[in-house]
Write a protein that holds these residues in place. Structure first.
Motif, mmCIF file in Angstrom:
data_model
loop_
_atom_site.group_PDB
_atom_site.id
_atom_site.type_symbol
_atom_site.label_atom_id
_atom_site.label_comp_id
_atom_site.label_asym_id
_atom_site.label_seq_id
_atom_site.Cartn_x
_atom_site.Cartn_y
_atom_site.Cartn_z
ATOM 1 N N PHE A 117 -3.157 10.581 0.239
ATOM 2 C CA PHE A 117 -4.154 9.764 0.924
ATOM 3 C C PHE A 117 -4.170 10.104 2.412
ATOM 4 C CE2 PHE A 117 -2.352 6.969 -2.472
ATOM 5 C CZ PHE A 117 -3.436 7.051 -3.350
ATOM 6 N N VAL A 118 -5.322 9.915 3.035
ATOM 7 C CA VAL A 118 -5.484 10.211 4.459
ATOM 8 C C VAL A 118 -6.146 9.021 5.142
ATOM 9 C CG1 VAL A 118 -6.552 11.730 6.168
ATOM 10 C CG2 VAL A 118 -5.701 12.679 4.002
ATOM 11 N N VAL A 119 -5.564 8.614 6.267
ATOM 12 C CA VAL A 119 -6.137 7.544 7.084
ATOM 13 C C VAL A 119 -6.481 8.126 8.449
ATOM 14 C CG1 VAL A 119 -5.746 5.287 8.150
ATOM 15 C CG2 VAL A 119 -4.761 5.792 5.903
ATOM 16 N N VAL A 120 -7.651 7.792 8.968
ATOM 17 C CA VAL A 120 -8.072 8.240 10.297
ATOM 18 C C VAL A 120 -8.393 7.005 11.133
ATOM 19 C CG1 VAL A 120 -9.754 9.560 11.635
ATOM 20 C CG2 VAL A 120 -9.023 10.379 9.381
ATOM 21 N N HIS A 121 -7.816 6.920 12.311
ATOM 22 C CA HIS A 121 -8.207 5.850 13.221
ATOM 23 C C HIS A 121 -7.949 6.268 14.664
ATOM 24 C CE1 HIS A 121 -4.048 4.677 13.907
ATOM 25 N NE2 HIS A 121 -3.854 4.410 12.627
ATOM 26 N N ASP A 164 7.300 1.721 12.685
ATOM 27 C CA ASP A 164 7.799 0.696 11.762
ATOM 28 C C ASP A 164 7.280 0.912 10.343
ATOM 29 O OD1 ASP A 164 9.147 -0.531 13.840
ATOM 30 O OD2 ASP A 164 7.489 -1.895 14.301
ATOM 31 N N LEU A 165 6.068 1.465 10.224
ATOM 32 C CA LEU A 165 5.463 1.665 8.901
ATOM 33 C C LEU A 165 5.962 2.935 8.225
ATOM 34 C CD1 LEU A 165 1.823 0.636 9.861
ATOM 35 C CD2 LEU A 165 3.365 -0.644 8.366
ATOM 36 N N ASN A 166 6.260 3.970 9.024
ATOM 37 C CA ASN A 166 6.814 5.237 8.530
ATOM 38 C C ASN A 166 5.951 5.918 7.462
ATOM 39 O OD1 ASN A 166 8.723 7.290 8.495
ATOM 40 N ND2 ASN A 166 9.886 6.343 6.834
ATOM 41 N N ALA A 189 0.842 -1.193 0.000
ATOM 42 C CA ALA A 189 0.000 0.000 0.000
ATOM 43 C C ALA A 189 0.878 1.244 0.000
ATOM 44 C CB ALA A 189 -0.919 0.004 1.224
ATOM 45 N N PRO A 190 0.367 2.368 -0.489
ATOM 46 C CA PRO A 190 1.170 3.597 -0.609
ATOM 47 C C PRO A 190 1.321 4.347 0.713
ATOM 48 C CG PRO A 190 -1.035 3.988 -1.433
ATOM 49 C CD PRO A 190 -0.979 2.532 -1.090
ATOM 50 N N ILE A 191 1.918 3.688 1.703
ATOM 51 C CA ILE A 191 2.073 4.292 3.027
ATOM 52 C C ILE A 191 2.888 5.583 2.953
ATOM 53 C CG2 ILE A 191 3.041 3.933 5.333
ATOM 54 C CD1 ILE A 191 2.537 0.946 4.943
ATOM 55 N N GLU A 192 3.886 5.603 2.094
ATOM 56 C CA GLU A 192 4.761 6.767 1.984
ATOM 57 C C GLU A 192 4.054 7.981 1.401
ATOM 58 O OE1 GLU A 192 4.733 4.775 -1.934
ATOM 59 O OE2 GLU A 192 4.871 4.094 0.148
ATOM 60 N N ARG A 193 2.834 7.819 0.908
ATOM 61 C CA ARG A 193 2.058 8.930 0.342
ATOM 62 C C ARG A 193 0.826 9.231 1.190
ATOM 63 N NH1 ARG A 193 1.579 5.443 -4.726
ATOM 64 N NH2 ARG A 193 -0.189 6.748 -5.349
#
Length: 376
Positions: free
Chosen positions: A123-127, A51-53, A21-25
Motif C-alpha cells: 500500500f502507498v500513502v501520499v500526504h 511512532d507509527l513505524n 490498519a496495515p501500517i507495516e505494509r
C-alpha cells in the motif's frame, strides 16, 4: 457532524475513529521543498510517523544543491526507514531525458519519482508535510479502506481556521466549475469528480497496483490527475473518501508564482485534459459565464453559512477571486504528463540510484570546498 453517503463510500469521523490498519505494509510518500526544512509542521509529521513505524518513508525533495546535504542530515535524525530522493540533480535529469521524460519540474513530477519506489510495498500513502494538525489517525484512516477491498482512498476535511472559511481554490474554483460542467454533461466521470468532499486534498492512499497506473501531471494538477486515474482503475465501487477531521496547514496568496491563481491554471488544464480523455467536449465560449454564475450562487451559500456560525466572510475578496479564476478557464495546452510506471522503460531502482548519487556528489563537493577554504 453528519453521516450522509455519496456515490462513493464515505467514512465519517463520528467518534474520533482510530482503526487498525496495515501500517507495516505501507510506504508513505511525503513530498518536500526547501521551505519545509526543519519546520514545525514537517517535524510534527515525521515525529508522528516515528511512532507509527511504516515500512518505509520516501521524501522526494525539490531544493537547490546548497540545501540538499543539510536536508539529508536533518531527516536522518528521525528514527524511520527513510529515503531522500533529490529530484533536481543532473543524473536524474539525464535518466529522464534518456527515457524521453524530460520536462518541467513540479510537485507532480516529484511525487511520481517516489511512487515507483513506494510501490515496493503493498500500500502507498501520499500526504503533504505542511499539516500543522497532523496526527496518527490520518495514516490509519487512509489505509483502513485498502485493507477492506478498496483500491483508492481520498482524505477530506473542513478548511476552517481563525473563524474563517479557507480552501478557496476548492470552494470557489473546483466545485462551481465541476457543477457547471456536470449540468451540461451529466456523465459518470463528472459525477465521480463531484462526489469528493475535498477533491484537491493532497492526502490519498492506494494499492501498489493502482499506484503504478497513475499518470502524474508535472505540476499542481496532481490531485485532479490522480482522480482521473482512480476513476479508471478503481471506479465508484472501489473508491472511498475518509474524514480526517481537523486540518490546518499553510495558506497561499492569490497571486505570485506559487499562488492560488497559478494553481488554478494548472488544476484547470489538468481537469480539462482528463475530461477530453473521457470523451466529453467542452464549450469554452459559454463555460466561463456558466462557471461564474454557479460560483456566485455558492458564494451566497458560503456567506449565510459563515454568518450562521458567527464567522467573518470577506464577500468582496471572494468575488474578486472568482473573477481571477474565470481567466483560468481556457482550452488546455499540450499534455504535460508523466506516464504510468507500468508503461516506462526506466526502473524505480535506477531513479533511487541516480537521486542518491546526485545528493552524494553535492555533499562531496561541499566537503571539498570546506577543505579548500580551511587550507586558504
Amino acid at each position: 457532524m453528519e453521516y450522509v453517503q455519496s456515490s462513493i463510500a464515505t467514512l465519517h469521523e463520528l467518534d474520533d475513529p482510530r482503526p487498525s490498519a496495515p501500517i507495516e505494509r505501507a510506504s508513505v510518500v511525503v513530498p518536500m521543498t526547501e521551505r519545509e526544512y526543519a519546520g514545525l509542521a514537517a517535524d510534527r509529521v515525521l515525529t508522528t510517523l516515528e511512532d507509527l513505524n511504516p515500512a518505509r518513508v520516501i521524501v522526494p525533495l525539490r531544493a537547490p544543491p546548497t540545501r540538499v546535504t543539510s536536508f539529508r542530515q536533518w531527516l536522518a535524525t528521525y528514527d524511520l526507514t527513510l529515503e531522500v530522493l533529490w529530484c533536481d540533480g543532473p543524473r536524474i535529469s539525464k535518466l529522464l531525458e534518456g527515457a524521453g521524460l524530460e520536462g518541467r519540474s513540479g510537485k507532480g513530477r516529484d511525487v511520481w519519482l517516489a511512487l515507483g519506489r513506494a510501490a515496493k510495498e503493498e500500500f502507498v500513502v501520499v500526504h503533504d508535510a505542511d499539516t500543522v494538525s497532523y496526527d496518527s489517525s490520518f495514516l490509519t484512516r487512509l489505509l483502513f479502506p485498502l485493507a477492506h477491498g478498496f483500491k483508492f482512498t481520498k482524505g477530506y476535511y473542513a478548511r476552517v481556521e481563525d473563524r474563517q472559511l479557507y480552501g478557496r481554490l476548492f470552494r470557489l474554483f473546483y466545485v462551481p466549475l465541476i457543477r457547471a460542467l456536470r449540468t451540461a454533461h451529466p456523465t459518470s466521470y463528472l459525477r465521480y469528480l463531484d462526489s469528493f468532499r475535498y477533491a484537491l486534498a493532497g492526502e490519498f492512499a492506494a494499492t501498489a497496483e493502482m499506484v503504478t497506473q497513475i499518470r502524474a501531471p508535472r505540476s499542481w494538477g496532481l490531485e485532479v490527475g490522480t482522480l482521473a486515474d482512480a476513476f479508471d482503475a478503481a471506479g465508484f465501487a472501489h473508491t472511498a473518501q475518509v474524514d480526517l477531521g481537523r486540518y490546518e496547514h499553510d495558506h497561499r496568496a492569490v497571486s505570485g508564482p506559487t499562488g492560488l491563481s497559478e494553481m488554478s491554471r494548472s488544476v484547470g488544464e489538468t481537469l480539462f485534459r482528463t475530461i477530453a480523455q473521457h470523451d466529453i467536449s467542452i464549450d469554452f465560449e459559454t463555460l466561463p459565464h456558466r462557471y461564474r454564475n454557479t460560483a456566485k450562487q455558492l458564494l451566497d451559500q458560503y456567506a449565510i453559512d459563515a454568518t450562521f456560525n458567527g464567522f467573518e466572510y470577506p464577500r468582496s475578496r471572494e468575488r474578486e477571486q472568482i473573477e481571477t479564476y474565470t481567466k483560468s478557464i481556457q482550452p488546455p495546452g499540450s499534455p504535460d504528463y508523466l506516464p504510468a510506471w507500468s508503461d516506462v522503460d526506466i526502473t524505480p531502482s535506477a531513479v533511487v540510484d541516480a537521486a542518491v548519487a546526485d545528493a552524494d556528489a553535492v555533499n562531496t563537493e561541499l566537503t571539498e570546498d570546506d577543505t579548500d577554504s580551511s587550507i586558504e
